[in-house]
Design a protein around this motif. Structure first.
Motif, mmCIF file in Angstrom:
data_model
loop_
_atom_site.group_PDB
_atom_site.id
_atom_site.type_symbol
_atom_site.label_atom_id
_atom_site.label_comp_id
_atom_site.label_asym_id
_atom_site.label_seq_id
_atom_site.Cartn_x
_atom_site.Cartn_y
_atom_site.Cartn_z
ATOM 1 N N ARG A 121 70.462 -45.686 80.453
ATOM 2 C CA ARG A 121 71.472 -46.549 79.837
ATOM 3 C C ARG A 121 71.929 -45.996 78.499
ATOM 4 N NH1 ARG A 121 70.043 -52.898 80.978
ATOM 5 N NH2 ARG A 121 70.409 -52.755 83.211
ATOM 6 N N ARG A 125 61.453 -55.115 73.126
ATOM 7 C CA ARG A 125 62.916 -55.258 73.134
ATOM 8 C C ARG A 125 63.476 -55.126 71.722
ATOM 9 N NH1 ARG A 125 65.084 -57.708 78.123
ATOM 10 N NH2 ARG A 125 63.351 -57.727 79.577
ATOM 11 N N SER A 141 69.455 -59.459 69.361
ATOM 12 C CA SER A 141 70.792 -59.938 68.998
ATOM 13 C C SER A 141 71.524 -58.991 68.051
ATOM 14 C CB SER A 141 70.689 -61.333 68.367
ATOM 15 O OG SER A 141 69.920 -61.271 67.183
ATOM 16 N N SER A 175 70.652 -55.899 72.988
ATOM 17 C CA SER A 175 70.581 -56.717 74.213
ATOM 18 C C SER A 175 71.203 -56.005 75.412
ATOM 19 C CB SER A 175 71.247 -58.075 73.985
ATOM 20 O OG SER A 175 72.621 -57.903 73.652
ATOM 21 N N ASP A 176 72.185 -55.134 75.184
ATOM 22 C CA ASP A 176 72.814 -54.405 76.291
ATOM 23 C C ASP A 176 71.838 -53.430 76.947
ATOM 24 O OD1 ASP A 176 75.151 -55.772 75.842
ATOM 25 O OD2 ASP A 176 76.155 -54.088 74.815
ATOM 26 N N ALA A 195 69.791 -55.727 79.404
ATOM 27 C CA ALA A 195 70.519 -56.678 80.277
ATOM 28 C C ALA A 195 70.220 -56.423 81.745
ATOM 29 C CB ALA A 195 72.015 -56.569 80.021
#
Length: 187
Positions: A58, A145, A167, A183-184, A187
């Motif tokens: 990602r 995270r 966030s 957060s991406d 996801a």
């Protein structure tokens, strides 16, 4: 094993490798294990979990779409340093792909490591990258995270460290076009 290297008498007896000697080795050692050279010591690379692989992919895909001309994104490719040749999960280097046909880069604008189980070595490598003038170093903490961001290398250390949570939006200081929402990644 790492603790044994903390004993000064043992550490003195370790046979360090230079980057040139490391280049003469095969990609795999006698046991068929992939290694990288860190501070003159061969370190076995560990298997990547699905989470690790997904996060690295990602990041690569997002950064590749954002990069302006004059930068190249690399994935798990070597950076040749004074006494080390790490293979970071992601490295953004200045230049064009053709610049890398003859030699690995010796620094980067941005290096990112994904740490799913234990970030100790990645945190230790911060000084390695700071010494090499890597403008910015990120450690993606998969289980938490979060992303640790190290900036402003000087005298072999990063002067600034920030931790970004789900966030938050990380805006790279060394490659301003790179903007990642934490957060991406998850996801």
């Amino acid at each position: 094993m790492a603790a044994i290297l903390e004993i000064p008498e043992v550490r003195q007896r370790v046979s360090p490798l230079s980057v040139q000697d490391y280049h003469r080795l095969d990609d795999y050692n006698d046991n068929g294990r992939r290694t990288e050279l860190i501070r003159g010591i061969l370190i076995q690379k560990i298997s990547k979990s699905p989470l690790h692989s997904s996060l690295a992919k990602r990041l690569y895909d997002q950064i590749a779409r954002m990069l302006p001309e004059g930068f190249v994104v690399r994935r798990e490719d070597p950076i040749t340093l004074a006494d080390s040749e790490p293979e970071p999960d992601i490295a953004v280097v200045r230049g064009v792909e053709a610049d890398l046909f003859e030699a690995h880069p010796t620094t980067a604008a941005l290096v990112i490591e994904v740490a799913v189980s234990n970030p100790a070595l990645d945190r230790e490598n911060a000084s390695l990258y700071a010494e090499a003038g890597v403008g910015e170093y990120w450690i993606v903490l998969g289980q938490d995270r979060q992303v640790e961001v190290y900036r402003q290398p000087a005298n072999g250390r990063y002067q600034q460290k920030q931790v970004f949570g789900p966030s938050d939006l990380i805006e790279s200081a060394s490659v301003p076009a790179v903007r990642i929402r934490v957060s991406d990644l998850f996801a």
